[in-house]
Design an enzyme around this catalytic site. Structure first.
Site, PDB file in Angstrom:
ATOM      1  N   SER A 119       0.830  -1.205   0.000  1.00 48.67           N
ATOM      2  CA  SER A 119       0.000   0.000   0.000  1.00 48.67           C
ATOM      3  C   SER A 119       0.861   1.249   0.000  1.00 48.67           C
ATOM      4  O   SER A 119       0.358   2.337  -0.237  1.00 48.67           O
ATOM      5  CB  SER A 119      -0.909   0.007   1.229  1.00 48.67           C
ATOM      6  N   HIS A 140      -2.537  -2.902  -6.389  1.00 44.52           N
ATOM      7  CA  HIS A 140      -3.002  -2.574  -5.030  1.00 44.52           C
ATOM      8  C   HIS A 140      -4.517  -2.730  -4.912  1.00 44.52           C
ATOM      9  O   HIS A 140      -5.275  -1.999  -5.539  1.00 44.52           O
ATOM     10  CB  HIS A 140      -2.574  -1.130  -4.696  1.00 44.52           C
ATOM     11  N   GLU A 152      -5.525  -0.483  -7.998  1.00 45.80           N
ATOM     12  CA  GLU A 152      -4.578   0.470  -8.572  1.00 45.80           C
ATOM     13  C   GLU A 152      -3.443  -0.312  -9.233  1.00 45.80           C
ATOM     14  O   GLU A 152      -2.885  -1.230  -8.623  1.00 45.80           O
ATOM     15  CB  GLU A 152      -4.007   1.378  -7.473  1.00 45.80           C
ATOM     16  N   ASN A 190      -4.742   6.265  -1.281  1.00 49.23           N
ATOM     17  CA  ASN A 190      -4.241   6.560   0.063  1.00 49.23           C
ATOM     18  C   ASN A 190      -3.657   7.967   0.150  1.00 49.23           C
ATOM     19  O   ASN A 190      -3.666   8.587   1.212  1.00 49.23           O
ATOM     20  CB  ASN A 190      -3.201   5.531   0.502  1.00 49.23           C
TER      21      ASN A 190
HETATM   22  N1  3HC Z   1     -20.101 -12.464  -0.513  1.00 47.82           N
HETATM   23  C1  3HC Z   1     -20.516 -11.696  -1.553  1.00 47.82           C
HETATM   24  N2  3HC Z   1     -20.993 -10.448  -1.413  1.00 47.82           N
HETATM   25  C2  3HC Z   1     -21.074  -9.967  -0.166  1.00 47.82           C
HETATM   26  C3  3HC Z   1     -20.678 -10.694   0.962  1.00 47.82           C
HETATM   27  C4  3HC Z   1     -20.190 -12.000   0.748  1.00 47.82           C
HETATM   28  N3  3HC Z   1     -19.802 -12.781   1.772  1.00 47.82           N
HETATM   29  N4  3HC Z   1     -20.865  -9.955   2.053  1.00 47.82           N
HETATM   30  C5  3HC Z   1     -21.365  -8.786   1.646  1.00 47.82           C
HETATM   31  N5  3HC Z   1     -21.504  -8.785   0.315  1.00 47.82           N
HETATM   32  C6  3HC Z   1     -22.046  -7.721  -0.528  1.00 47.82           C
HETATM   33  C7  3HC Z   1     -23.418  -7.322  -0.022  1.00 47.82           C
HETATM   34  O1  3HC Z   1     -24.417  -8.166  -0.522  1.00 47.82           O
HETATM   35  C8  3HC Z   1     -23.520  -5.912  -0.533  1.00 47.82           C
HETATM   36  O2  3HC Z   1     -23.791  -5.931  -1.921  1.00 47.82           O
HETATM   37  P1  3HC Z   1     -24.883  -4.926  -2.569  1.00 47.82           P
HETATM   38  O3  3HC Z   1     -24.342  -3.557  -2.320  1.00 47.82           O
HETATM   39  O4  3HC Z   1     -24.889  -5.314  -4.004  1.00 47.82           O
HETATM   40  O5  3HC Z   1     -26.135  -5.211  -1.829  1.00 47.82           O
HETATM   41  C9  3HC Z   1     -22.104  -5.388  -0.356  1.00 47.82           C
HETATM   42  O6  3HC Z   1     -21.253  -6.548  -0.400  1.00 47.82           O
HETATM   43  C10 3HC Z   1     -21.918  -4.664   0.964  1.00 47.82           C
HETATM   44  O7  3HC Z   1     -22.107  -5.605   2.023  1.00 47.82           O
HETATM   45  P2  3HC Z   1     -23.029  -5.349   3.307  1.00 47.82           P
HETATM   46  O8  3HC Z   1     -24.289  -4.700   2.888  1.00 47.82           O
HETATM   47  O9  3HC Z   1     -23.145  -6.610   4.081  1.00 47.82           O
HETATM   48  O10 3HC Z   1     -22.156  -4.429   4.189  1.00 47.82           O
HETATM   49  P3  3HC Z   1     -22.155  -2.861   4.268  1.00 47.82           P
HETATM   50  O11 3HC Z   1     -23.174  -2.249   3.416  1.00 47.82           O
HETATM   51  O12 3HC Z   1     -22.119  -2.589   5.707  1.00 47.82           O
HETATM   52  O13 3HC Z   1     -20.735  -2.510   3.599  1.00 47.82           O
HETATM   53  C11 3HC Z   1     -18.437  -2.306   3.385  1.00 47.82           C
HETATM   54  C12 3HC Z   1     -19.560  -2.991   4.110  1.00 47.82           C
HETATM   55  C13 3HC Z   1     -18.376  -2.759   1.937  1.00 47.82           C
HETATM   56  C14 3HC Z   1     -17.144  -2.673   4.096  1.00 47.82           C
HETATM   57  C15 3HC Z   1     -18.705  -0.756   3.423  1.00 47.82           C
HETATM   58  O14 3HC Z   1     -18.901  -0.332   4.737  1.00 47.82           O
HETATM   59  C16 3HC Z   1     -17.586   0.041   2.815  1.00 47.82           C
HETATM   60  O15 3HC Z   1     -17.474   0.165   1.610  1.00 47.82           O
HETATM   61  N6  3HC Z   1     -16.730   0.613   3.694  1.00 47.82           N
HETATM   62  C17 3HC Z   1     -15.571   1.371   3.252  1.00 47.82           C
HETATM   63  C18 3HC Z   1     -14.471   0.402   2.929  1.00 47.82           C
HETATM   64  C19 3HC Z   1     -13.256   1.103   2.434  1.00 47.82           C
HETATM   65  O16 3HC Z   1     -13.184   2.316   2.344  1.00 47.82           O
HETATM   66  N7  3HC Z   1     -12.261   0.281   2.092  1.00 47.82           N
HETATM   67  C20 3HC Z   1     -10.998   0.782   1.646  1.00 47.82           C
HETATM   68  C21 3HC Z   1     -10.089   0.910   2.809  1.00 47.82           C
HETATM   69  S1  3HC Z   1      -8.538   1.581   2.333  1.00 47.82           S
HETATM   70  C22 3HC Z   1      -7.683   0.242   1.770  1.00 47.82           C
HETATM   71  O17 3HC Z   1      -8.099  -0.876   1.773  1.00 47.82           O
HETATM   72  C23 3HC Z   1      -6.339   0.550   1.244  1.00 47.82           C
HETATM   73  C24 3HC Z   1      -5.255   0.021   2.149  1.00 47.82           C
HETATM   74  O18 3HC Z   1      -4.041   0.241   1.489  1.00 47.82           O
HETATM   75  C25 3HC Z   1      -5.239   0.664   3.495  1.00 47.82           C
END
Ligand code: 3HC
Length: 282
Positions: A119, A140, A152, A190
């Site tokens: 990252s 990434h 990315e 990031n």
């Molecule tokens: N299998 C398949 N699909 C699934 C699943 C599974 N086991 N679990 C959940 N899903 C699907 C859901 O059905 C839903 O799909 P839909 O939108 O089509 O209905 C979608 O995934 C979202 O799941 P949930 O509704 O259960 O959960 P939330 O709505 O609470 O979302 C989240 C959870 C996706 C984590 C959301 O809160 C989010 O996007 N958060 C921000 C995450 C983020 O910013 N990540 C990046 C972090 S930075 C990074 O990673 C970079 C690193 O370098 C630090």
């Protein structure tokens, strides 16, 4: 180039997700962890996610079985010898990564592409730890890997056009939406996300509002899926602190400087969801 077999180095949170999406896309995928218990934990994470997907109606039982059939785990780097592309997602230490690349290079073919899911480390530096900097790129992914659409693609100074195009097309074949990011700390996402998260901590320290109100403000006022403190706990405070330090080292701009509270929370072991306590308690 034709990619048929994919290797993934590391079966932690990111490696497991990458192995899962690769196997789901139809690639024969071999994921390697250093020790059997870590491997078992990572593979169990994949199975649990797929089972959850079936329950939610997002994955078919057939799709789950196909993904698991395409996937195998190992603790031996040598088992990745036939891979056309290897995505490394291990600890963020240049020397550790370099050692793994060296062992892999003694077993893989000359055409195998190496990618790092780092990252924040410099892709050009990681590539220089191999004898194939032209066949090396950054790839990434975002957490949770099976859900987040973005990847990315980062070109190091020596990444060839062919490698870049193959890696970009590979990311698309995983059902992801790739973007091209520069080999600079934080890449694109990031670089913008981390200063925002750091600013949220600084603002909280300066009395802007409660953690709950700041989160609610950004979630409901801007339509973000998570407020900054929920996201900090989700990403991990140690990970954020680590990335911020690398960015501050390179850019020397106050926006990237980790705020005192972040440092202290990391020192106290309050790392977010993974440790059971961060800005919230889990
Ligand atoms: N299998 C398949 N699909 C699934 C699943 C599974 N086991 N679990 C959940 N899903 C699907 C859901 O059905 C839903 O799909 P839909 O939108 O089509 O209905 C979608 O995934 C979202 O799941 P949930 O509704 O259960 O959960 P939330 O709505 O609470 O979302 C989240 C959870 C996706 C984590 C959301 O809160 C989010 O996007 N958060 C921000 C995450 C983020 O910013 N990540 C990046 C972090 S930075 C990074 O990673 C970079 C690193 O370098 C630090």
């Amino acid at each position: 180039m034709q990619i048929k077999t994919v290797g993934v180095l590391g079966c932690g949170l990111m490696g497991a997700g990458i192995a899962q999406v690769s196997a789901a896309a139809g690639y024969k995928t071999i994921v390697r962890e250093v020790e059997e218990p870590f491997l078992k934990k990572g593979l169990a994470r994949i199975e649990k996610f797929l089972a959850g997907g079936v329950e939610k109606g997002k994955v078919t039982a057939e799709g789950k079985d196909k993904t698991l059939r395409n996937l195998s785990g190992t603790t031996k780097l040598e088992d990745l010898k036939d891979c056309d592309i290897i995505i490394e997602a291990i600890i963020e230490k240049v020397d550790e990564k370099g050692k793994s690349y060296a062992t892999l290079e003694s077993v893989v073919g000359g055409d195998t592409i190496f990618c790092s899911n780092t990252s924040s480390l410099c892709i050009t530096e990681l590539a220089s730890r191999t004898t194939r900097p032209d066949r090396f790129a950054g790839l990434h992914f975002f957490n949770p890997v099976p859900i987040m659409k973005l990847v990315e693609v980062i070109r190091g100074l020596a990444t060839s056009d062919q490698t870049y195009q193959s890696v970009f097309a590979f990311a698309q074949s995983l059902g992801k939406e790739p973007i091209t990011a520069p080999d600079k700390p934080g890449f694109i996402v990031n670089r913008l996300l981390v200063p925002y998260l750091l600013d949220a901590i600084r603002s909280y320290e300066h009395g802007l509002g409660t953690i709950e109100d700041i989160d609610k403000g950004m979630k409901l006022g801007c339509g973000y899926p998570m407020g900054p403190f929920t996201l900090l706990d989700f990403v991990g405070l140690d990970t954020t602190y680590y990335i911020a330090n690398i960015m501050f080292d390179e850019y020397r701009e106050p926006a990237y400087a980790p705020p005192p509270l972040l440092k202290r929370m990391v020192l106290a072991g309050r790392l977010g969801r993974k440790s059971g306590r961060g800005f919230y308690t889990y």
